[in-house]
Design an enzyme around this catalytic site. Structure first.
Site, PDB file in Angstrom:
ATOM      1  N   LYS A 289       0.846  -1.191   0.000  1.00 16.35           N
ATOM      2  CA  LYS A 289       0.000   0.000   0.000  1.00 16.35           C
ATOM      3  C   LYS A 289       0.886   1.248   0.000  1.00 16.35           C
ATOM      4  O   LYS A 289       1.842   1.336   0.769  1.00 16.35           O
ATOM      5  CB  LYS A 289      -0.907  -0.023   1.228  1.00 16.35           C
ATOM      6  CG  LYS A 289      -2.089   0.928   1.174  1.00 16.35           C
ATOM      7  CD  LYS A 289      -3.043   0.675   2.326  1.00 16.35           C
ATOM      8  CE  LYS A 289      -4.275   1.559   2.239  1.00 16.35           C
ATOM      9  NZ  LYS A 289      -5.230   1.287   3.342  1.00 16.35           N
ATOM     10  N   GLU A 375     -18.580  -6.441  11.139  1.00 13.63           N
ATOM     11  CA  GLU A 375     -19.504  -5.719  12.024  1.00 13.63           C
ATOM     12  C   GLU A 375     -20.504  -6.645  12.700  1.00 13.63           C
ATOM     13  O   GLU A 375     -20.882  -6.419  13.858  1.00 13.63           O
ATOM     14  CB  GLU A 375     -20.237  -4.635  11.242  1.00 13.63           C
ATOM     15  CG  GLU A 375     -19.372  -3.473  10.796  1.00 13.63           C
ATOM     16  CD  GLU A 375     -18.615  -3.744   9.502  1.00 13.63           C
ATOM     17  OE1 GLU A 375     -17.809  -2.875   9.100  1.00 13.63           O
ATOM     18  OE2 GLU A 375     -18.827  -4.821   8.894  1.00 13.63           O
ATOM     19  N   ARG A 403     -24.652  -3.003   8.837  1.00 16.51           N
ATOM     20  CA  ARG A 403     -24.293  -4.363   8.468  1.00 16.51           C
ATOM     21  C   ARG A 403     -24.515  -5.343   9.623  1.00 16.51           C
ATOM     22  O   ARG A 403     -24.522  -6.553   9.419  1.00 16.51           O
ATOM     23  CB  ARG A 403     -22.836  -4.410   8.010  1.00 16.51           C
ATOM     24  CG  ARG A 403     -22.510  -3.367   6.945  1.00 16.51           C
ATOM     25  CD  ARG A 403     -21.116  -3.517   6.385  1.00 16.51           C
ATOM     26  NE  ARG A 403     -21.070  -4.585   5.412  1.00 16.51           N
ATOM     27  CZ  ARG A 403     -20.004  -4.850   4.650  1.00 16.51           C
ATOM     28  NH1 ARG A 403     -18.917  -4.141   4.775  1.00 16.51           N
ATOM     29  NH2 ARG A 403     -20.029  -5.834   3.785  1.00 16.51           N
TER      30      ARG A 403
END
Length: 641
Positions: A289, A375, A403
């Site tokens: 990244k 979640e 969610r």
């Protein structure tokens, strides 16, 4: 503003079809140009930088090998889709990204045929790709030439159960589709959980694992020169007790890990699997990244999201705050409460920094739990903590709490477990647009029996609500607060425990009462200042609670005024609807009360600055002023104009 970088190869690209006419050496040069263009564009707008820089070579390789948009390329979450947008005909609009009227920061179906499936939340790509594959085989489109589906999913997103549900289904169906596991050892926060450890083990012994992957069924997909070596590897592995990879057990052919920044590895592997695959294939790609831009590589979050910045130094041009952010106020208040109560613990779903738990984790690491992008698990895990006698604060953005709704209902509310829901990013959030708007939490929480729902009007009120949630043990309790900085009010040294279901009077007036729920209080006060210049002095009250309602205060406001207006940063069905239900049941409307409810409109609002978004919603000061005048039968200046 710096001069644009020189990008001679990228300048030749109008669409991905141009990539398919380039040599491999030209594709390598294109990747360099694409990285430079991505950095320059984001430096001028801000946005998600690190994820895109990590997939530059992968983006080029995928579009060069696959026939997009005939082949459907689906980016999970799509933080990483900026390079994809640049080479799919949107380069000239990149400097409008995440701005009003500009490009979305995520993949968006209405924006381009190269975005076949919208995103913004994680772990959906494999399910969508499988759907496309089945639709292709069943003739769902009148276009008989529809091709392959390719899902690009990060290792962080692979921590969510939905990804495994999709892989389990895909493996059982056996449909041809491709999953690119973009393994950069990081989602937004550092990786957590067993999946991260598993992937680390896979690529820790990369050469051995490449032989192993070949031996376990991928031999037919390798280029001919490598097949004999693969067969020898298979013989070498006979008798060894190590089982297949998790992905193979789910029915996927596994290839990798390979270097996601090496075009000499990416291109041959992608070409081979495209030519030979007859079922689901997972290609494990290792990337970094922020790759290729030192300030991003060196940042703790690898440059995940940035403000505008100087390309040379990487220094971001963030405006100075006049008041602490709501998130930092929550963080400080929770630390304060935790210093006095060792039963307080905190749960987050891969967002420790965004939810203000970084400092909590540093001080109380044994009481802070990052469960990954999960979640549903976060909510039920918090329920278990509460049932075990702890005081869990389940800290999740409003948009992501959606969610875990079934778990809130079934595992928390029905059992009346004292889980504390700290709901950040309530209301409209600006540049992230509709996918991240915190529009629905009041409506979906306040309809649950026994649920206490609060909203902070300012940062001092938020501190009180943290204290209130800490003290409350009779069932679940939630408090919501917006993104950004507070209003600059004086802060108490310690939060006060509020009486459950009791609001507060802010200003006594006459004629019209305005009842606030949430962070529109400053706008209400500004509206009333303007109204005061016309001799109109509304009463202002702050409900504090949507559940339970302060019935005495609300009925008193209705009795003592000709009109009552509620204001909230939530969707239809929230606070205003509960107030209307109360007034109707008590027969107040029969007595002639004029009632209006100001809520978010029944639309998804595209990204813009927060003030522009609230202008679309009709919830700024001038809108509140106009609503008061309208209910009084007075024509506003804006209507005359």
């Amino acid at each position: 503003m710096t001069d644009r970088p020189r990008t001679p190869t990228l300048d030749r690209v109008q669409s991905p079809a141009d990539l398919r006419r380039m040599s491999d050496s030209e594709l390598r040069a294109l990747a360099d140009d694409l990285r430079a263009e991505t950095i320059d564009a984001v430096s001028q707008t801000g946005g998600h930088l690190g994820a895109g820089l990590g997939v530059v070579e992968l983006t080029v390789a995928l579009h060069a090998v696959f026939d997009t948009p005939r082949d459907r390329l689906i980016w999970d979450v799509s933080h990483q889709a900026y390079p994809h947008k640049i080479i799919t005909g949107r380069r000239d609009r990149m400097r409008t990204i995440r701005q009003k009227g500009g490009l979305s920061g995520f993949a968006k179906r209405s924006e381009s045929p190269y975005d076949p499936f919208g995103a913004g939340h994680s772990s959906t790509s494999i399910s969508a790709a499988l759907g496309f594959s089945v639709a292709r085989d069943l003739g769902g489109s009148p276009d008989p030439s529809l091709g392959d589906a390719i899902a690009v999913i990060g290792d962080g997103a692979m921590s969510a159960g939905m990804a495994y549900e999709a892989m389990n289904n895909a493996g059982a169906l056996g449909k041809r589709l491709f999953v690119i596991l973009n393994d950069n050892e990081m989602s937004i926060a550092p990786p957590v959980g067993a999946m991260s450890s598993y992937l680390s083990r896979l690529y820790a012994g990369a050469p051995f694992q490449e032989f192993k992957a070949a031996a376990k069924g991928a031999v037919s997909m390798l280029p001919p020169p490598f097949r004999e070596g693969a067969r020898r590897a298979k013989d070498m592995l006979k008798g060894m007790t190590m089982g297949g990879t998790l992905f193979e057990e789910l029915g996927f052919s596994y290839l990798g890990p390979i270097d996601g920044h090496d075009m000499d590895q990416l291109l041959p592997v992608l070409r081979t699997v495209r030519a030979r695959a007859d079922g689901p294939v997972l290609i494990h790609v290792i990337t970094k990244k922020g790759k290729g831009y030192a300030p991003a590589e060196d940042a703790a979050d690898r440059g995940h999201a940035t403000a505008k910045f100087d390309v040379v130094t990487g220094k971001q041009s963030k405006a100075k705050s006049n008041a602490p952010s709501y998130t930092s106020v929550f963080s400080d208040a929770l630390l304060d409460e935790a210093s006095r109560d060792e039963r307080i613990c905190a749960v987050t779903a891969a967002m420790p920094d965004g939810t203000g738990l970084t400092a909590f984790n540093a001080r109380y690491g044994s009481r802070c739990f990052d469960v990954g992008i999960a979640e549903q698990h976060a909510v039920t895990f918090a329920a278990g903590l509460a049932a075990g006698g702890l005081k869990p604060f389940c800290t999740i953005y409003s948009t992501f709490l959606q969610r875990g709704y079934d778990q809130i209902v079934h595992d928390v509310a029905i059992q009346r477990l004292p889980v504390r829901f700290a709901i950040d990013r309530a209301g409209l959030v600006g540049a992230d647009g509709a996918t991240h708007a915190g529009a629905f939490d009041t409506a979906f929480l306040a309809n649950l029996p026994g649920m206490v729902v609060m909203a902070a009007a300012d940062e001092a009120e938020l501190k009180h609500m943290v204290a209130t949630a800490t003290a409350y043990d009779d069932g679940p309790i939630a408090f919501r607060f917006p993104r950004g900085e507070g209003t600059g009010v004086d802060m108490p040294e310690r939060g006060e425990v509020l009486e459950i279901g009791k609001g507060r009077m802010v200003r006594e007036g006459s004629g019209v009462a305005i009842l606030n729920f949430g962070a529109r209080m400053l706008e209400i006060e500004q509206a009333c200042e303007a109204l005061g210049a016309r001799g109109i002095t509304p009463t202002i009250a702050d409900a504090r609670f949507a559940k339970p309602l302060d019935e005495d205060m609300i009925l008193g406001l209705a009795r003592d005024h000709d009109a009552l207006i509620t204001v909230e940063e939530g969707a239809i069905g929230g606070f205003g609807s509960h107030v209307a239900q109360l007034l109707a049941e008590r027969g107040v409307f029969d007595e002639g009360l004029k009632y209006r409810s100001m809520v978010l409109p029944d639309i998804f609002i595209d990204q813009a600055g927060p003030r522009d978004m609230y202008a679309v919603a009709g919830l700024n000061a001038e809108d509140i002023e106009a609503k008061v005048l309208d209910v009084m039968g007075i024509e506003s200046l804006s209507k005359r104009a």
